[in-house]
Structure formats: C-alpha cells, structure tokens
Write an enzyme that holds these catalytic residues in place. Structure first.
Site, mmCIF file in Angstrom:
data_model
loop_
_atom_site.group_PDB
_atom_site.id
_atom_site.type_symbol
_atom_site.label_atom_id
_atom_site.label_comp_id
_atom_site.label_asym_id
_atom_site.label_seq_id
_atom_site.Cartn_x
_atom_site.Cartn_y
_atom_site.Cartn_z
ATOM 1 N N ASP A 45 49.399 -51.001 29.080
ATOM 2 C CA ASP A 45 49.282 -52.254 28.330
ATOM 3 C C ASP A 45 50.636 -52.933 28.193
ATOM 4 O O ASP A 45 51.640 -52.287 27.845
ATOM 5 C CB ASP A 45 48.712 -51.972 26.944
ATOM 6 C CG ASP A 45 47.319 -51.355 26.988
ATOM 7 O OD1 ASP A 45 46.949 -50.771 28.030
ATOM 8 O OD2 ASP A 45 46.613 -51.451 25.976
ATOM 9 N N ASP A 74 45.216 -55.934 28.836
ATOM 10 C CA ASP A 74 45.957 -56.200 27.604
ATOM 11 C C ASP A 74 47.354 -56.712 27.955
ATOM 12 O O ASP A 74 48.378 -56.136 27.569
ATOM 13 C CB ASP A 74 46.005 -54.971 26.694
ATOM 14 C CG ASP A 74 44.747 -54.857 25.831
ATOM 15 O OD1 ASP A 74 43.784 -55.611 26.086
ATOM 16 O OD2 ASP A 74 44.726 -54.025 24.910
ATOM 17 N N ASN A 127 40.525 -55.681 26.519
ATOM 18 C CA ASN A 127 39.810 -56.201 25.362
ATOM 19 C C ASN A 127 40.546 -57.365 24.707
ATOM 20 O O ASN A 127 39.919 -58.275 24.151
ATOM 21 C CB ASN A 127 39.547 -55.087 24.340
ATOM 22 C CG ASN A 127 40.802 -54.439 23.807
ATOM 23 O OD1 ASN A 127 41.620 -53.913 24.569
ATOM 24 N ND2 ASN A 127 40.978 -54.444 22.500
ATOM 25 N N HIS A 128 41.868 -57.409 24.800
ATOM 26 C CA HIS A 128 42.589 -58.532 24.197
ATOM 27 C C HIS A 128 42.412 -59.810 25.004
ATOM 28 O O HIS A 128 42.385 -60.906 24.428
ATOM 29 C CB HIS A 128 44.071 -58.182 24.017
ATOM 30 C CG HIS A 128 44.331 -57.417 22.763
ATOM 31 N ND1 HIS A 128 44.806 -57.987 21.611
ATOM 32 C CD2 HIS A 128 44.151 -56.100 22.479
ATOM 33 C CE1 HIS A 128 44.919 -57.071 20.663
ATOM 34 N NE2 HIS A 128 44.529 -55.902 21.168
ATOM 35 N N HIS A 147 44.745 -48.839 27.049
ATOM 36 C CA HIS A 147 44.021 -49.110 25.809
ATOM 37 C C HIS A 147 44.472 -48.269 24.626
ATOM 38 O O HIS A 147 44.605 -48.790 23.517
ATOM 39 C CB HIS A 147 42.517 -48.932 26.028
ATOM 40 C CG HIS A 147 41.677 -49.295 24.840
ATOM 41 N ND1 HIS A 147 41.757 -50.530 24.226
ATOM 42 C CD2 HIS A 147 40.718 -48.590 24.146
ATOM 43 C CE1 HIS A 147 40.900 -50.576 23.218
ATOM 44 N NE2 HIS A 147 40.260 -49.417 23.144
ATOM 45 N N HIS A 194 51.033 -56.339 26.535
ATOM 46 C CA HIS A 194 51.039 -56.989 25.226
ATOM 47 C C HIS A 194 52.241 -57.921 25.030
ATOM 48 O O HIS A 194 52.966 -57.822 24.037
ATOM 49 C CB HIS A 194 51.001 -55.950 24.111
ATOM 50 C CG HIS A 194 49.635 -55.397 23.846
ATOM 51 N ND1 HIS A 194 48.541 -56.189 23.558
ATOM 52 C CD2 HIS A 194 49.173 -54.115 23.847
ATOM 53 C CE1 HIS A 194 47.479 -55.424 23.375
ATOM 54 N NE2 HIS A 194 47.820 -54.169 23.562
#
Length: 248
Positions: A27, A56, A82-83, A198, A29
């Site tokens: 991820d 993500d 999911n983000h 995740h 982010h």
C-alpha cells in the site's frame, strides 16, 4: 512497454519482454516520494523494469493527488484497493459521508475542484480488481486483500462472467483479512504466488503461497517501510527477516 488492454476486471501481462525485473509493492497511501526512494535503492530501471501495486494508492498521505501522474507511467500498474473504491463512491454517489471519508484520509480529494475529483474518480474506477503476471516460474496474481474463492481460476471466472453477487466478491477481495486472522496457510493452488496488501505488518509474511507485503510505509509514526517483491525470484527488498507480525 505498453499496458495491456483490460478485459472486464482483470489485467493480464506477459513475461517482461524488456528483460528487466518485475516488482510488486504494498500500500502506497499517498507517499510517492518514499516509494521513489525505495525504487532508487533497488536500482529500479523504468526502461526495463515494471512495478505492480496492490492498491490503496491514495488517502492518508500528503501526495495522494499525484496518483494520476503515477498511473500514466507506462511501467506502473495497479489494482483497485478499498480506498480507491471508497473515493469513487464518494465522488460519484456521495454514498460515503464527508465526515467518514475525512477519517479515512480522503480530505485531499474533497478539497479538489469538482472536475478534478471526477477525473481522479474516473481513473480509479478504471483500475482492475486483479492483475495476472506471467513469470518464468509460473503465474503470479495480484489483488488488494485476498482471493475469496478456493482457486484463482474460479475467482477470475466469476469476475469475468458472473453478475450474481459481484459486489460481494469484489468487497471480499478488497477488504478481507480472514487469511491472516486465521493464519490460513492453505494458499491458492493454481498460482505460483498471490500478492496482497491491505493489512499493515512489521515484516512481510507468507502464508502458503500468499505474500502479504504491506509493511506500513504510510504509517504516521514512521515505523514502516516499503517492501518490494521480485515476482521472478519471490525475494523481497529489503530481505524478509521474520515471521508473521502485526503492525501496531
């Protein structure tokens, strides 16, 4: 190197024809500068090497707005996490409240002009749920959280050909932590390896042939780092040191 045309919810890539390396990364982010530092440390060559993201890409970090720039790079390929799904739902449906999305790190998107929000949502909505990469050792697959069916083949067949409960399967593939929570080492039998993110861990972990590589480079306390997984050798940079460990 050009990107392959997406078929339904799956992107498929042949073996690296440029003779370079293929990496997966956990991820991101919104920490693209840290990611670039990790790539530099691994002597990543964008003329020959490819980078596959477990999703993500955005939220929580200060550089989430750079996502479009990275998605335009011909050597960078990502699944939808999911983000990304949350961001798309916020922009297109407003089914996520502003307060909830702020808690999840989405203030950066809400602060953009409406046209920029739509452009980003369109790009994130176009990401595949799954990626398949051919390697000399066999097929390696990438999804954000888990393969929610007994075999990869069944999951892909479901994604490509079934409209029944498609949302449920997609949600499981982007949100499930069952394999880690149950220490399920059964693996995915029809793959060489499945690569997921995740769930932040102190060290990358392998359960069966499922590689969990989100090592928390985005954590605010600075305790995490990016892990790169070489898809040909299944070795990590930096090298894997330990066993399954949760991040605080």
């Amino acid at each position: 190197m050009t990107k392959r045309t997406r078929l339904h919810s799956v992107d498929r890539y042949p073996a690296n024809e440029a003779g370079g390396r293929d990496f997966a990364v956990g991820d991101i982010h919104g920490h693209f500068s840290r990611l670039q530092q990790a790539l530099n440390a691994a002597d990543f060559n964008p003329e020959r090497d490819r980078l596959f993201s477990v999703g993500d890409l955005v939220d929580r970090g200060p550089e989430s707005a750079q996502v479009l720039e990275w998605l335009q790079r011909p050597w960078f390929h990502a699944v939808q996490g999911n983000h990304e799904e949350i961001g798309v739902r916020y922009v297109r449906e407003r089914s996520i409240s502003a307060g909830h999305y702020t808690v999840l790190g989405g203030a950066w998107l809400m602060d953009l002009p409406a046209i920029d929000q739509m452009n980003i949502a369109d790009a994130l909505a176009g990401l595949p749920i799954a990626i398949e990469v051919e390697t000399p050792g066999g097929l390696v697959a990438i999804v954000h959280a888990d393969c929610p069916m007994p075999t990869w083949g069944l999951f892909i067949q479901f994604l490509e050909h079934s409209d029944v409960n498609h949302r449920e399967m997609k949600d499981l593939s982007q949100w499930s932590r069952r394999r880690l929570e149950q220490a399920d080492a059964s693996g995915v039998p029809d793959l060489r390896a499945l690569v997921v993110g995740h769930t932040p861990l102190r060290e990358p972990a392998v359960l069966g042939n499922v590689y969990h590589i989100d090592t928390g480079a985005w954590l605010k306390d600075g305790s995490g780092r990016f892990t790169l997984l070489d898809l040909q050798t299944l070795e990590t940079i930096p090298p894997m040191r330990g066993r399954l460990q949760w991040s605080d």
